[in-house]
Design an enzyme around this catalytic site. Structure first.
Site, PDB file in Angstrom:
ATOM      1  CG  ASP A  29      37.470  45.687  39.399  1.00  8.00           C
ATOM      2  OD1 ASP A  29      37.628  44.730  38.635  1.00  8.00           O
ATOM      3  OD2 ASP A  29      36.341  46.199  39.633  1.00  8.00           O
ATOM      4  CG  HIS A  93      40.371  42.095  32.579  1.00 11.92           C
ATOM      5  ND1 HIS A  93      39.594  41.974  31.445  1.00 11.92           N
ATOM      6  CD2 HIS A  93      39.576  41.714  33.609  1.00 11.92           C
ATOM      7  CE1 HIS A  93      38.391  41.550  31.775  1.00 11.92           C
ATOM      8  NE2 HIS A  93      38.354  41.367  33.090  1.00 11.92           N
TER       9      HIS A  93
HETATM   10  P1  AMP Z   1      35.405  40.310  33.998  1.00 10.58           P
HETATM   11  O1  AMP Z   1      35.356  40.756  32.552  1.00 10.58           O
HETATM   12  O2  AMP Z   1      34.265  39.415  34.362  1.00 10.58           O
HETATM   13  O3  AMP Z   1      36.744  39.692  34.359  1.00 10.58           O
HETATM   14  O4  AMP Z   1      35.235  41.592  34.925  1.00 10.58           O
HETATM   15  C1  AMP Z   1      35.545  42.882  34.484  1.00 10.58           C
HETATM   16  C2  AMP Z   1      35.979  43.716  35.661  1.00 10.58           C
HETATM   17  O5  AMP Z   1      36.214  45.046  35.183  1.00 10.58           O
HETATM   18  C3  AMP Z   1      34.950  43.834  36.803  1.00 10.58           C
HETATM   19  O6  AMP Z   1      35.564  43.445  38.031  1.00 10.58           O
HETATM   20  C4  AMP Z   1      34.564  45.322  36.802  1.00 10.58           C
HETATM   21  O7  AMP Z   1      34.321  45.835  38.086  1.00 10.58           O
HETATM   22  C5  AMP Z   1      35.772  45.953  36.148  1.00 10.58           C
HETATM   23  N1  AMP Z   1      35.482  47.218  35.453  1.00 10.58           N
HETATM   24  C6  AMP Z   1      34.527  47.438  34.524  1.00 10.58           C
HETATM   25  N2  AMP Z   1      34.575  48.714  34.100  1.00 10.58           N
HETATM   26  C7  AMP Z   1      35.567  49.318  34.805  1.00 10.58           C
HETATM   27  C8  AMP Z   1      36.105  50.638  34.830  1.00 10.58           C
HETATM   28  N3  AMP Z   1      35.607  51.622  34.050  1.00 10.58           N
HETATM   29  N4  AMP Z   1      37.134  50.898  35.674  1.00 10.58           N
HETATM   30  C9  AMP Z   1      37.635  49.925  36.464  1.00 10.58           C
HETATM   31  N5  AMP Z   1      37.170  48.654  36.479  1.00 10.58           N
HETATM   32  C10 AMP Z   1      36.149  48.353  35.671  1.00 10.58           C
END
Ligand code: AMP
Length: 130
Positions: A29, A93
């Protein structure tokens, strides 16, 4: 339009990759609650986890368990917690988060991680995948 996670899986957007098989992909993440915070994603793009077909859901859990065990082997922590939220990215995820306190599970406290640390963490976890 493809989700940001589909673009990561397809190599169109960079990531710190931890593991991949035919159906699932794991990467760090980018805004981690704690060092080693990893996301496990089915390659099949579905928004909500409860909408996955049962086989993909069970496979995602098995894949997450394997990656979680590797995180536990690398990151000193009380345990690795699993969390599913999905309010930010509409592509299923599983968050695997090294936990030492409830604050690590809160998504309010964030860890500062350098590019070098991300690279080293991803390699160390990848090396422990069985
Ligand atoms: P959620 O949809 O609320 O479960 O959170 C989405 C997660 O994806 C968050 O913790 C973000 O930090 C992570 N995230 C978003 N874009 C990216 C990326 N390009 N690479 C890695 N993690 C990401």
């Amino acid at each position: 339009m493809a989700s940001i996670f589909t673009k990561i899986i397809n190599g169109e957007i960079p990531c710190y990759k931890v593991a991949e098989d035919a159906n699932y992909f794991a990467f760090l993440d980018i805004n981690p609650n704690a060092k080693g915070h990893t996301l496990c994603v089915p390659k099949k793009e579905v928004d909500k986890i409860l909408d996955l077909d049962e086989e993909t859901y069970m496979g995602l859990m098995a894949f997450s368990r394997k990656v979680g065990k590797a995180i536990e082997a690398v990151i000193p922590c009380n345990r690795v917690g699993l969390s599913v939220i999905g309010l930010e990215v509409p592509h299923v995820h599983v968050h695997l988060i090294p936990l030492n306190s409830m604050a690590d599970a809160s998504f309010k406290t964030k860890a500062m991680v350098t590019k070098e640390e991300f690279t080293d963490l991803a390699a160390a976890i990848a090396a422990k995948i069985q």
